[in-house]
Structures are given as C-alpha cells and as structure tokens.
Design a protein around this motif. Structure first.
Motif, mmCIF file in Angstrom:
data_model
loop_
_atom_site.group_PDB
_atom_site.id
_atom_site.type_symbol
_atom_site.label_atom_id
_atom_site.label_comp_id
_atom_site.label_asym_id
_atom_site.label_seq_id
_atom_site.Cartn_x
_atom_site.Cartn_y
_atom_site.Cartn_z
ATOM 1 N N GLY A 134 5.683 29.298 -18.590
ATOM 2 C CA GLY A 134 4.549 29.379 -17.680
ATOM 3 C C GLY A 134 3.489 28.320 -17.872
ATOM 4 O O GLY A 134 2.306 28.562 -17.579
ATOM 5 N N LEU A 135 3.870 27.148 -18.358
ATOM 6 C CA LEU A 135 2.884 26.095 -18.598
ATOM 7 C C LEU A 135 2.636 25.321 -17.314
ATOM 8 O O LEU A 135 3.442 24.498 -16.894
ATOM 9 C CB LEU A 135 3.380 25.167 -19.708
ATOM 10 C CG LEU A 135 2.385 24.089 -20.160
ATOM 11 C CD1 LEU A 135 1.113 24.715 -20.685
ATOM 12 C CD2 LEU A 135 3.029 23.186 -21.217
ATOM 13 N N THR A 136 1.511 25.588 -16.693
ATOM 14 C CA THR A 136 1.096 24.905 -15.465
ATOM 15 C C THR A 136 -0.331 24.411 -15.638
ATOM 16 O O THR A 136 -1.058 24.866 -16.528
ATOM 17 C CB THR A 136 1.151 25.863 -14.258
ATOM 18 O OG1 THR A 136 0.165 26.907 -14.444
ATOM 19 C CG2 THR A 136 2.537 26.495 -14.114
ATOM 20 N N PRO A 137 -0.760 23.455 -14.808
ATOM 21 C CA PRO A 137 -2.123 22.934 -14.942
ATOM 22 C C PRO A 137 -3.208 24.003 -14.815
ATOM 23 O O PRO A 137 -4.351 23.780 -15.243
ATOM 24 C CB PRO A 137 -2.217 21.907 -13.810
ATOM 25 C CG PRO A 137 -0.808 21.462 -13.592
ATOM 26 C CD PRO A 137 0.032 22.696 -13.814
ATOM 27 N N GLU A 138 -2.871 25.157 -14.241
ATOM 28 C CA GLU A 138 -3.871 26.218 -14.082
ATOM 29 C C GLU A 138 -4.147 26.957 -15.390
ATOM 30 O O GLU A 138 -5.165 27.639 -15.521
ATOM 31 C CB GLU A 138 -3.403 27.213 -13.025
ATOM 32 C CG GLU A 138 -3.387 26.682 -11.597
ATOM 33 C CD GLU A 138 -2.281 25.689 -11.345
ATOM 34 O OE1 GLU A 138 -2.480 24.737 -10.549
ATOM 35 O OE2 GLU A 138 -1.194 25.850 -11.961
ATOM 36 N N VAL A 139 -3.246 26.842 -16.352
ATOM 37 C CA VAL A 139 -3.430 27.527 -17.633
ATOM 38 C C VAL A 139 -4.559 26.854 -18.399
ATOM 39 O O VAL A 139 -4.620 25.620 -18.492
ATOM 40 C CB VAL A 139 -2.126 27.488 -18.455
ATOM 41 C CG1 VAL A 139 -2.339 28.120 -19.827
ATOM 42 C CG2 VAL A 139 -1.004 28.206 -17.711
ATOM 43 N N GLU A 140 -5.465 27.652 -18.969
ATOM 44 C CA GLU A 140 -6.669 27.104 -19.596
ATOM 45 C C GLU A 140 -6.354 26.192 -20.781
ATOM 46 O O GLU A 140 -7.127 25.272 -21.082
ATOM 47 C CB GLU A 140 -7.597 28.234 -20.056
ATOM 48 C CG GLU A 140 -7.003 29.149 -21.103
ATOM 49 C CD GLU A 140 -7.991 30.204 -21.577
ATOM 50 O OE1 GLU A 140 -9.191 30.048 -21.293
ATOM 51 O OE2 GLU A 140 -7.557 31.172 -22.225
ATOM 52 N N TRP A 141 -5.244 26.413 -21.459
ATOM 53 C CA TRP A 141 -4.898 25.577 -22.607
ATOM 54 C C TRP A 141 -3.765 24.593 -22.280
ATOM 55 O O TRP A 141 -3.045 24.141 -23.169
ATOM 56 C CB TRP A 141 -4.507 26.433 -23.813
ATOM 57 C CG TRP A 141 -3.780 27.715 -23.504
ATOM 58 C CD1 TRP A 141 -4.325 28.965 -23.399
ATOM 59 C CD2 TRP A 141 -2.366 27.884 -23.270
ATOM 60 N NE1 TRP A 141 -3.349 29.900 -23.127
ATOM 61 C CE2 TRP A 141 -2.138 29.262 -23.050
ATOM 62 C CE3 TRP A 141 -1.286 27.006 -23.245
ATOM 63 C CZ2 TRP A 141 -0.872 29.782 -22.795
ATOM 64 C CZ3 TRP A 141 -0.016 27.503 -22.990
ATOM 65 C CH2 TRP A 141 0.180 28.885 -22.771
ATOM 66 N N TYR A 142 -3.648 24.241 -21.008
ATOM 67 C CA TYR A 142 -2.585 23.333 -20.551
ATOM 68 C C TYR A 142 -2.631 21.984 -21.276
ATOM 69 O O TYR A 142 -1.619 21.520 -21.812
ATOM 70 C CB TYR A 142 -2.709 23.134 -19.043
ATOM 71 C CG TYR A 142 -1.759 22.125 -18.455
ATOM 72 C CD1 TYR A 142 -0.413 22.431 -18.245
ATOM 73 C CD2 TYR A 142 -2.206 20.850 -18.085
ATOM 74 C CE1 TYR A 142 0.467 21.497 -17.706
ATOM 75 C CE2 TYR A 142 -1.337 19.918 -17.540
ATOM 76 C CZ TYR A 142 -0.001 20.247 -17.353
ATOM 77 O OH TYR A 142 0.858 19.325 -16.818
ATOM 78 N N GLU A 143 -3.793 21.348 -21.311
ATOM 79 C CA GLU A 143 -3.913 20.022 -21.926
ATOM 80 C C GLU A 143 -3.627 20.086 -23.422
ATOM 81 O O GLU A 143 -2.988 19.189 -23.986
ATOM 82 C CB GLU A 143 -5.311 19.452 -21.681
ATOM 83 C CG GLU A 143 -5.609 19.142 -20.220
ATOM 84 C CD GLU A 143 -4.692 18.047 -19.659
ATOM 85 O OE1 GLU A 143 -4.200 17.216 -20.468
ATOM 86 O OE2 GLU A 143 -4.470 18.023 -18.434
ATOM 87 N N LYS A 144 -4.082 21.147 -24.061
ATOM 88 C CA LYS A 144 -3.833 21.311 -25.495
ATOM 89 C C LYS A 144 -2.342 21.478 -25.760
ATOM 90 O O LYS A 144 -1.804 20.936 -26.739
ATOM 91 C CB LYS A 144 -4.611 22.509 -26.022
ATOM 92 C CG LYS A 144 -4.440 22.770 -27.515
ATOM 93 C CD LYS A 144 -4.967 21.635 -28.359
ATOM 94 C CE LYS A 144 -4.949 21.988 -29.829
ATOM 95 N NZ LYS A 144 -5.312 20.830 -30.695
ATOM 96 N N ALA A 145 -1.660 22.212 -24.887
ATOM 97 C CA ALA A 145 -0.213 22.406 -25.050
ATOM 98 C C ALA A 145 0.532 21.083 -24.902
ATOM 99 O O ALA A 145 1.480 20.804 -25.652
ATOM 100 C CB ALA A 145 0.296 23.427 -24.042
ATOM 101 N N LEU A 146 0.122 20.258 -23.953
ATOM 102 C CA LEU A 146 0.761 18.951 -23.795
ATOM 103 C C LEU A 146 0.523 18.080 -25.026
ATOM 104 O O LEU A 146 1.425 17.390 -25.513
ATOM 105 C CB LEU A 146 0.228 18.246 -22.549
ATOM 106 C CG LEU A 146 0.563 18.878 -21.191
ATOM 107 C CD1 LEU A 146 -0.002 18.018 -20.069
ATOM 108 C CD2 LEU A 146 2.067 19.069 -21.019
#
Length: 317
Positions: free
Chosen positions: A148-160
C-alpha cells in the motif's frame, strides 16, 4: 484503569524513607514464615515446580521484607498486572511488554539460548516482542513485504528513502546451506507502528515468510527499520514514566528462522545508525546483531542493501 500506583508510593523518596526508616530498625518478622510456605508443597507436586518454587518464594519474601512492602503497594502491583492482562489480546501482549521493560524476557532468552546451544557459531537469539503474528503470508523470494505504498501515505517519502533489499543464507553450524528453511520477518512502518497498531496500514503490512532455496538463500524487499517508543497507553508505559526511563527501541527487524531438525531461532537485527542502540528500553541489543546497511546500486526498488546469514543450532537429542 484507575490509579496504577497509590499515593503512598508517589511520595518524595526522602519523606517515604523517613516514614519507614525508624520502623524498619525495630520491626522483626516471623523468621519461620517463609519456610512454612515452602513446606506446604505436597509430595505429588509437579517436579519442576517443586524444584523452582522454593527459590521463587524465598526471593519474593526477601524482597518484601527488604523494602518493607506495604499492602497498598502490593495492591497497586496486582492492579497493574491485572490491567496488563486485560489489555492483552492476539494482537498485543501487554504482560509480555511488562516483562520486556524489566529485562526479564531478554534474560530468560539468554539463559534458554545458552542452555540449548550446540555450537559456538549459532546466531544469537533476541526476544520475540509483543507484536508477533503467526500467520504471515508465505511469499516468493524477491518479494516485497511493503504494501500500500502510495504518495498519499504520510510516510511515503521516508519509505522510499529507506527502501532496502535483504538477503542471505540459512546455514548449519558447519556452514552447509539449509534448504527449505522458513524465514519469518516483520518490522514497523516508518511511523514506528506495527500494522495491528495502525488502522491505516493494510493487513499483514511489513510481514512475510520466505523459504530458502537449494543454496539456503532467502531474499526480500523491506525498509531500514525505524526507532520507536514502546506503547505508553498501558501499564508498561506508565511504569517507564514513573521510573524516568528512556522509552525508545532502536530500529530493528524481527526474524524467526526455522527448519526441520534444527532449533528455531528468534532474533532481531539492529541498524547501526540508530541513536538508541545503547539505550534500548527492553535490553535486547547484542553486538553480533547490529548490522550495517550498504548503499545499493542499479536497483530501482531499493536504495540500501543488507546481507546477513543465519546459523541454526541442531536440535538436542
């Protein structure tokens, strides 16, 4: 839940010490009481209980006499244990978390591991922790446990930023590969929450099981782990606050590695970049389990790479 510790226990230490110091000099307790309790054990008691209970009773009674434990304080401790039990369910074990912050689970884990060790090359164990789920999906090697990693997830950038490829082998103490071993892995999201704590995460997010190939190899995509404070909404968190203790766990990835004929390994790997390595709130960090993630080149799915081999001990006959 009510007040966990009564007012008496929250008095300033100096005032409380004065209240007890004079009495403790003159109080004399029944010198035969503890042995009377131990002697009550019958001849048909469970053999292991008959072996360990005398020591447990002596330590408990000596502790109570040493600190002049009051009924109010004992009642508060009972209430705290009961509250931990009521909070525990299949998704969270608060009683186990209490054992963790007291260092008991880490100590028992070390004792058990050393008693059962059959070689000096086995990977060190570490505590299970209170957020394990036994039914994680079995996934092909090379799969990702990140859902479920999408740009809408609040920690998206951290996950990338922390995207990582994990790989390695499962080996015997002599270095031979173990085919068909199961590597069960789980960790938190970048927000420090396991999926059962976070309604916004998909079911079984950051969890998976992987089977080793003929060379004993496993591989998967995950994230570099994030540090997090243990949950503070229960008795364990309240106790840490009362003790003025650091609540954080360093970033870590959980593993259970199992194979027929070998002792199942429960352990954790710790990211060496983490600032809480030296102050783990559950005392589970071991030097051999601190790892270094390397930059990964030529893989659009991961910016970091970690290779780690697990060595399983043989089953005792």
């Amino acid at each position: 839940m009510g007040q966990m510790i009564p007012d008496l226990a929250l008095r300033p230490a100096t005032r409380q010490k004065r209240a007890y110091s004079q009495k403790s000099k003159t109080l004399q307790y029944d010198p035969y009481f503890t042995e009377k309790v131990i002697a009550a054990t019958g001849p048909n008691a469970h053999p292991r209980l008959a072996q360990v209970m005398p020591s447990l009773v002596r330590h408990l009674h000596d502790f109570a006499r040493e600190v002049n434990l009051t009924v109010a304080e004992w009642s508060a401790a009972v209430d705290m244990i009961n509250a931990a039990g009521r909070m525990s369910d299949e998704k969270r074990n608060e009683t186990q978390l209490m054992c963790d912050i007291l260092g008991l689970e880490s100590l028992v884990d070390e004792i058990t591991s050393k008693m059962l060790a059959t070689s000096t090359t086995e990977t060190p164990s570490a505590i299970l922790g209170p957020f394990y789920r036994s039914d994680a999906p079995l996934m092909p090697n090379g799969s990702s446990i990140v859902q479920g990693l999408t740009p809408e997830v609040e920690w998206y950038e951290k996950a990338l930023e922390d995207s990582a490829h994990l790989s390695g082998r499962v080996l015997t103490p002599s270095g031979a590969p173990i085919k068909g071993a199961i590597v069960d892995v789980w960790h938190t999201a970048p927000n420090g929450l396991y999926e059962q704590q976070d309604e916004s995460q998909p079911e079984m997010n950051f969890r998976g099981r992987f089977e080793t190939d003929a060379e004993g190899r496993y591989s998967l995509y995950a994230l570099r782990p994030a540090s997090y404070p243990i949950p503070d909404d229960g008795p364990a968190g309240q106790l840490l606050k009362l003790l003025d203790r650091e609540p954080h766990r360093p970033g870590h990835i959980h593993f259970i590695v199992s194979a027929p004929g070998f002792r199942t390994l429960t352990t954790q790997l710790y990211d060496d970049r983490d600032q809480y390595i030296e102050t783990d709130s559950v005392f589970a960090v071991k030097d051999e389990l601190v790892v270094n993630f390397k930059p990964r080149e030529g893989d659009p799915e991961a910016k970091w790479s970690l290779q780690y081999d697990f060595v399983l001990g043989s089953m005792l006959c």
